[in-house]
Design an enzyme around this catalytic site. Structure first.
Site, PDB file in Angstrom:
ATOM      1  N   ARG A 231       0.843  -1.192   0.000  1.00 25.04           N
ATOM      2  CA  ARG A 231       0.000   0.000   0.000  1.00 25.04           C
ATOM      3  C   ARG A 231       0.878   1.240   0.000  1.00 25.04           C
ATOM      4  NH1 ARG A 231      -3.364  -2.300  -1.849  1.00 25.04           N
ATOM      5  NH2 ARG A 231      -5.556  -2.608  -1.305  1.00 25.04           N
ATOM      6  N   GLU A 260      -2.122   8.237  -5.959  1.00 23.93           N
ATOM      7  CA  GLU A 260      -2.219   7.484  -7.207  1.00 23.93           C
ATOM      8  C   GLU A 260      -3.262   8.106  -8.124  1.00 23.93           C
ATOM      9  OE1 GLU A 260      -2.804   3.331  -6.323  1.00 23.93           O
ATOM     10  OE2 GLU A 260      -0.847   3.156  -5.351  1.00 23.93           O
ATOM     11  N   HIS A 278       0.509   0.169  -9.933  1.00 21.04           N
ATOM     12  CA  HIS A 278      -0.395  -0.586  -9.062  1.00 21.04           C
ATOM     13  C   HIS A 278      -1.039  -1.761  -9.812  1.00 21.04           C
ATOM     14  CE1 HIS A 278      -3.060  -0.140  -5.230  1.00 21.04           C
ATOM     15  NE2 HIS A 278      -2.807  -1.414  -5.516  1.00 21.04           N
TER      16      HIS A 278
END
Length: 315
Positions: A231, A260, A278
């Site tokens: 994370r 993000e 990601h």
């Protein structure tokens, strides 16, 4: 009774089909926050991945909501206490992406060790710079795992198969449980001090935010490498940049970021960082498993049946 279910992020066809057995499904993976607030009062269930932010305002708008499903493991994009306070059940699918994330973690370590991304870029630029890419082997190196849950254990198993020595810290597990997960138990500081590669497998909580910062990087081996496909926010990105610039760390590989997508000029653009957007859970197999698993949980919640993965807090 037919329920109305809103899927606000991408979900596999198998998952959508299974949700359809409980009622009417609306899939809108590009829904905006404003559109979500306007639409939500009509729905009994909301299914999300990591893009949709289910904050207290969204939860308040879901006047009919009975369940929120997170296709994946992390629930840091959901205000779980706010949902629980309103009597809304929160469920996730924690097993679906374990192998995919573990395989990416190993891939990122290999990419760092052998300069794969940079070597590929030079050849695509019509340059033959073989002598510039002297790498290192993973065999014989020490991998330190911080958090050896499902994904950490799958990573440790694969690292051991590559000839790495694996040590791990996890305050939730007993030493024998860590050994059963292909690693030798160690303290947090021992992992930092002994590992050639440190891999993070931790949720983002108040206790883990910025967990790896300047003080922790200073304790790591000179020239060690960091991997994070867990994370964003667990790593202090400014401190990481400083550690890379000084040579304290020789490289980092990141799949997740504090913001993000990351802004221009962020840590993702650093020349010593291998960066991916990601994609940890982005395998066909993982997405199919996640879709089916979360659909099963959401349908069970709507029908008042026993649940496997009920989430009670953001940890």
């Amino acid at each position: 009774m037919a329920f109305k279910i809103l899927v606000s992020d991408g979900l596999s066809e198998a998952g959508l089909k299974l949700l359809g057995t409980a009622g009417e499904v609306t899939a809108n993976p590009k829904i905006t926050p404003e559109e979500l607030l306007a639409a939500l009062p009509e729905y009994d269930a909301l299914v999300v991945r990591s893009r949709t932010k289910v904050n207290a305002k969204v939860i308040a708008a879901g006047t009919r909501l009975k369940v929120i499903g997170r296709a994946g493991v992390g629930v840091d994009n959901i205000d779980v206490p706010a949902a629980v306070a309103k009597g809304i059940t929160v469920v996730n699918s924690p097993l679906a992406a374990s192998v995919a994330v573990a395989e990416l973690t190993i891939g990122l370590m290999l990419a760092m060790a052998r300069g794969i991304a940079a070597a590929d870029a030079t050849l695509k630029a019509n340059k033959w710079e073989k002598s510039a890419f002297m790498g290192v082997e993973l065999d014989g190196k020490t991998l330190g795992v911080l958090g050896i849950g499902r994904i950490g254990a799958e990573t440790a198993k694969r690292a051991a198969a590559l000839g790495m020595k694996v040590i791990a810290y996890d305050p939730a597990l007993q030493p024998d449980q860590i050994r059963q997960r292909h690693a030798e138990p160690a303290t947090f500081d021992e992992v930092l001090e002994k590992a050639d590669y440190v891999s993070l497998h931790l949720p983002l909580t108040a206790g883990t935010k910025g967990l790896l910062g300047a003080a922790q990087f200073a304790k790591m081996k000179k020239g060690a490498r960091l991997v994070c496909a867990a994370r964003g926010g667990v790593v202090d990105e400014e401190a990481l940049k400083a550690a890379l610039d000084s040579g304290q760390l020789s490289g980092a590989a990141l799949d997740v970021y504090a913001a993000e997508p990351p802004a221009a000029g962020s840590i993702a653009t650093h020349p010593k960082v291998v960066a991916t957007p990601h994609i940890g859970a982005q395998s066909h197999e993982a997405q199919t498993r996640a879709g089916i698993a979360i659909a099963e949980e959401v349908v069970a919640a709507l029908q008042g049946k026993e649940l496997r993965w009920k989430v009670l807090k953001n940890d």
